[in-house]
Design a protein around this motif. Structure first.
Motif, PDB file in Angstrom:
ATOM      1  N   ASP A 124      96.600  81.734  11.953  1.00  0.00           N
ATOM      2  CA  ASP A 124      96.695  83.126  12.397  1.00  0.00           C
ATOM      3  C   ASP A 124      95.303  83.527  12.860  1.00  0.00           C
ATOM      4  O   ASP A 124      94.306  83.122  12.265  1.00  0.00           O
ATOM      5  CB  ASP A 124      97.141  84.022  11.230  1.00  0.00           C
ATOM      6  N   THR A 125      95.241  84.282  13.936  1.00  0.00           N
ATOM      7  CA  THR A 125      93.934  84.570  14.521  1.00  0.00           C
ATOM      8  C   THR A 125      93.723  86.071  14.669  1.00  0.00           C
ATOM      9  O   THR A 125      94.681  86.833  14.754  1.00  0.00           O
ATOM     10  CB  THR A 125      93.829  83.919  15.915  1.00  0.00           C
ATOM     11  N   PRO A 126      92.455  86.504  14.709  1.00  0.00           N
ATOM     12  CA  PRO A 126      92.176  87.913  14.958  1.00  0.00           C
ATOM     13  C   PRO A 126      92.564  88.250  16.400  1.00  0.00           C
ATOM     14  O   PRO A 126      92.503  87.397  17.275  1.00  0.00           O
ATOM     15  CB  PRO A 126      90.657  88.015  14.779  1.00  0.00           C
ATOM     16  N   GLY A 127      92.955  89.482  16.645  1.00  0.00           N
ATOM     17  CA  GLY A 127      93.395  89.897  17.978  1.00  0.00           C
ATOM     18  C   GLY A 127      92.292  89.746  19.021  1.00  0.00           C
ATOM     19  O   GLY A 127      91.129  89.952  18.735  1.00  0.00           O
ATOM     20  N   THR A 128      92.695  89.373  20.231  1.00  0.00           N
ATOM     21  CA  THR A 128      91.699  89.069  21.259  1.00  0.00           C
ATOM     22  C   THR A 128      90.971  90.294  21.796  1.00  0.00           C
ATOM     23  O   THR A 128      89.903  90.158  22.374  1.00  0.00           O
ATOM     24  CB  THR A 128      92.333  88.340  22.466  1.00  0.00           C
ATOM     25  N   ASN A 129      91.536  91.495  21.672  1.00  0.00           N
ATOM     26  CA  ASN A 129      90.787  92.644  22.192  1.00  0.00           C
ATOM     27  C   ASN A 129      90.254  93.536  21.073  1.00  0.00           C
ATOM     28  O   ASN A 129      89.905  94.683  21.305  1.00  0.00           O
ATOM     29  CB  ASN A 129      91.641  93.470  23.154  1.00  0.00           C
ATOM     30  N   ALA A 130      90.174  93.011  19.851  1.00  0.00           N
ATOM     31  CA  ALA A 130      89.588  93.777  18.760  1.00  0.00           C
ATOM     32  C   ALA A 130      88.081  93.913  19.010  1.00  0.00           C
ATOM     33  O   ALA A 130      87.514  93.209  19.829  1.00  0.00           O
ATOM     34  CB  ALA A 130      89.846  93.078  17.439  1.00  0.00           C
ATOM     35  N   ILE A 131      87.466  94.861  18.299  1.00  0.00           N
ATOM     36  CA  ILE A 131      86.048  95.146  18.523  1.00  0.00           C
ATOM     37  C   ILE A 131      85.185  93.896  18.253  1.00  0.00           C
ATOM     38  O   ILE A 131      84.268  93.591  18.992  1.00  0.00           O
ATOM     39  CB  ILE A 131      85.565  96.279  17.577  1.00  0.00           C
ATOM     40  N   ILE A 132      85.523  93.227  17.173  1.00  0.00           N
ATOM     41  CA  ILE A 132      84.716  92.062  16.805  1.00  0.00           C
ATOM     42  C   ILE A 132      85.234  90.848  17.562  1.00  0.00           C
ATOM     43  O   ILE A 132      86.393  90.477  17.421  1.00  0.00           O
ATOM     44  CB  ILE A 132      84.815  91.798  15.281  1.00  0.00           C
ATOM     45  N   ARG A 133      84.373  90.271  18.346  1.00  0.00           N
ATOM     46  CA  ARG A 133      84.809  89.130  19.140  1.00  0.00           C
ATOM     47  C   ARG A 133      84.240  87.846  18.551  1.00  0.00           C
ATOM     48  O   ARG A 133      83.056  87.613  18.592  1.00  0.00           O
ATOM     49  CB  ARG A 133      84.345  89.290  20.592  1.00  0.00           C
ATOM     50  N   ARG A 134      85.096  87.061  17.999  1.00  0.00           N
ATOM     51  CA  ARG A 134      84.649  85.804  17.393  1.00  0.00           C
ATOM     52  C   ARG A 134      85.563  84.690  17.827  1.00  0.00           C
ATOM     53  O   ARG A 134      86.197  84.038  17.025  1.00  0.00           O
ATOM     54  CB  ARG A 134      84.708  85.913  15.867  1.00  0.00           C
ATOM     55  N   HIS A 135      85.644  84.504  19.117  1.00  0.00           N
ATOM     56  CA  HIS A 135      86.649  83.549  19.579  1.00  0.00           C
ATOM     57  C   HIS A 135      86.116  82.159  19.793  1.00  0.00           C
ATOM     58  O   HIS A 135      86.868  81.216  19.944  1.00  0.00           O
ATOM     59  CB  HIS A 135      87.308  84.072  20.838  1.00  0.00           C
ATOM     60  N   GLU A 136      84.797  82.092  19.750  1.00  0.00           N
ATOM     61  CA  GLU A 136      84.179  80.799  20.002  1.00  0.00           C
ATOM     62  C   GLU A 136      84.699  79.754  19.026  1.00  0.00           C
ATOM     63  O   GLU A 136      85.119  78.672  19.417  1.00  0.00           O
ATOM     64  CB  GLU A 136      82.668  80.940  19.853  1.00  0.00           C
ATOM     65  N   GLN A 137      84.681  80.133  17.751  1.00  0.00           N
ATOM     66  CA  GLN A 137      85.120  79.240  16.682  1.00  0.00           C
ATOM     67  C   GLN A 137      86.556  78.769  16.934  1.00  0.00           C
ATOM     68  O   GLN A 137      86.892  77.609  16.779  1.00  0.00           O
ATOM     69  CB  GLN A 137      85.046  79.995  15.353  1.00  0.00           C
ATOM     70  N   LEU A 138      87.360  79.729  17.356  1.00  0.00           N
ATOM     71  CA  LEU A 138      88.768  79.446  17.594  1.00  0.00           C
ATOM     72  C   LEU A 138      88.935  78.462  18.743  1.00  0.00           C
ATOM     73  O   LEU A 138      89.632  77.458  18.624  1.00  0.00           O
ATOM     74  CB  LEU A 138      89.469  80.763  17.922  1.00  0.00           C
ATOM     75  N   THR A 139      88.262  78.767  19.840  1.00  0.00           N
ATOM     76  CA  THR A 139      88.415  77.927  21.026  1.00  0.00           C
ATOM     77  C   THR A 139      87.843  76.543  20.763  1.00  0.00           C
ATOM     78  O   THR A 139      88.394  75.535  21.182  1.00  0.00           O
ATOM     79  CB  THR A 139      87.636  78.542  22.208  1.00  0.00           C
ATOM     80  N   THR A 141      87.247  75.057  17.711  1.00  0.00           N
ATOM     81  CA  THR A 141      87.712  74.295  16.554  1.00  0.00           C
ATOM     82  C   THR A 141      89.225  74.138  16.495  1.00  0.00           C
ATOM     83  O   THR A 141      89.713  73.079  16.136  1.00  0.00           O
ATOM     84  CB  THR A 141      87.258  74.982  15.255  1.00  0.00           C
ATOM     85  N   PHE A 142      89.955  75.186  16.821  1.00  0.00           N
ATOM     86  CA  PHE A 142      91.383  75.116  16.537  1.00  0.00           C
ATOM     87  C   PHE A 142      92.253  74.825  17.749  1.00  0.00           C
ATOM     88  O   PHE A 142      93.194  74.059  17.649  1.00  0.00           O
ATOM     89  CB  PHE A 142      91.854  76.388  15.844  1.00  0.00           C
ATOM     90  N   VAL A 143      91.929  75.425  18.889  1.00  0.00           N
ATOM     91  CA  VAL A 143      92.795  75.216  20.040  1.00  0.00           C
ATOM     92  C   VAL A 143      92.841  73.733  20.460  1.00  0.00           C
ATOM     93  O   VAL A 143      93.921  73.198  20.698  1.00  0.00           O
ATOM     94  CB  VAL A 143      92.455  76.179  21.196  1.00  0.00           C
ATOM     95  N   PRO A 144      91.692  73.029  20.490  1.00  0.00           N
ATOM     96  CA  PRO A 144      91.777  71.607  20.878  1.00  0.00           C
ATOM     97  C   PRO A 144      92.580  70.756  19.898  1.00  0.00           C
ATOM     98  O   PRO A 144      93.129  69.736  20.281  1.00  0.00           O
ATOM     99  CB  PRO A 144      90.309  71.142  20.885  1.00  0.00           C
TER     100      PRO A 144
END
Ligand code: GTP
Ligand code: MG
Length: 162
Positions: A124-139, A141-144
């Motif tokens: 489960d991931t934090p929403g993409t347009n939330a104030i805090i942007r922490r998508h690097e880790q997701l992209t 570590t998890f998406v690949p």
């Protein structure tokens, strides 16, 4: 190792052999003083064999990602709410008891005794347009590593910019 119904006996044998090979490789390269990244890659490959199927849920905040996972499991495992709710990446896997552990600043590891999770781990991931942007880790570590990425969008605002 968690026994699954998805793999045949023969495939289980192949998985075990692959795991042994990765361990041998880890031992074999040790005298060469490999870079930490390389060791980490081998460890990750081994961990990915344990976690055969990884389902990653992405989408904007408040889209219903956590609610979707709860519906899938038939239980309220993850917190839902109308404000940005999921603040970290939540890795949900099978465990005999419900538990939660902060793996690092970005990742919460949860266990839950739902049979569904014996076969598939869910992120489960934090929403993409939330104030805090922490998508690097997701992209990174998890998406690949994922086998399936589900994009959840709200019928209220289906095609927003993010
Ligand atoms: N009416 C309705 N409400 C829903 C549905 N799915 C989710 N909700 C509600 O919408 C709100 C947001 O749902 P969440 O599951 O927390 O959304 P999320 O995408 O996980 O949000 P973040 O964690 O903030 O990124 C909650 O109050 C849910 O109970 C749905 O299909 N219908
Ligand atoms: Mg959420």
């Amino acid at each position: 190792m968690i026994k699954t119904d998805i793999l045949t006996e023969q495939q289980e044998v192949i998985r075990a052999a692959e795991r042994d090979t990765l361990r041998e490789l880890t031992t074999a390269i040790a005298p060469l003083e490999p870079a930490e990244d390389d060791i980490q890659a081998l460890r990750q490959a081994e961990a990915d064999l344990e976690e055969l199927f990884l389902l990653v849920i992405v989408g904007e905040f408040n889209a219903g990602k956590s609610a979707f996972i709860n519906a899938l499991l038939g239980q309220d495992v993850l917190p839902e709410g109308v404000t940005p709710t999921t603040a970290t990446i939540n890795l949900l896997r099978y465990g005999p008891h419900a538990g939660e552990r902060q793996a690092d600043d970005f990742v919460t590891e949860r266990t839950y005794p739902a049979d569904f999770l014996r076969e598939i781990s869910i992120v489960d991931t934090p929403g993409t347009n939330a104030i805090i942007r922490r998508h690097e880790q997701l992209t990174r570590t998890f998406v690949p590593r994922s086998d399936l990425v589900l994009f959840v969008t709200s019928a209220d605002r289906p095609f927003t910019e993010s």
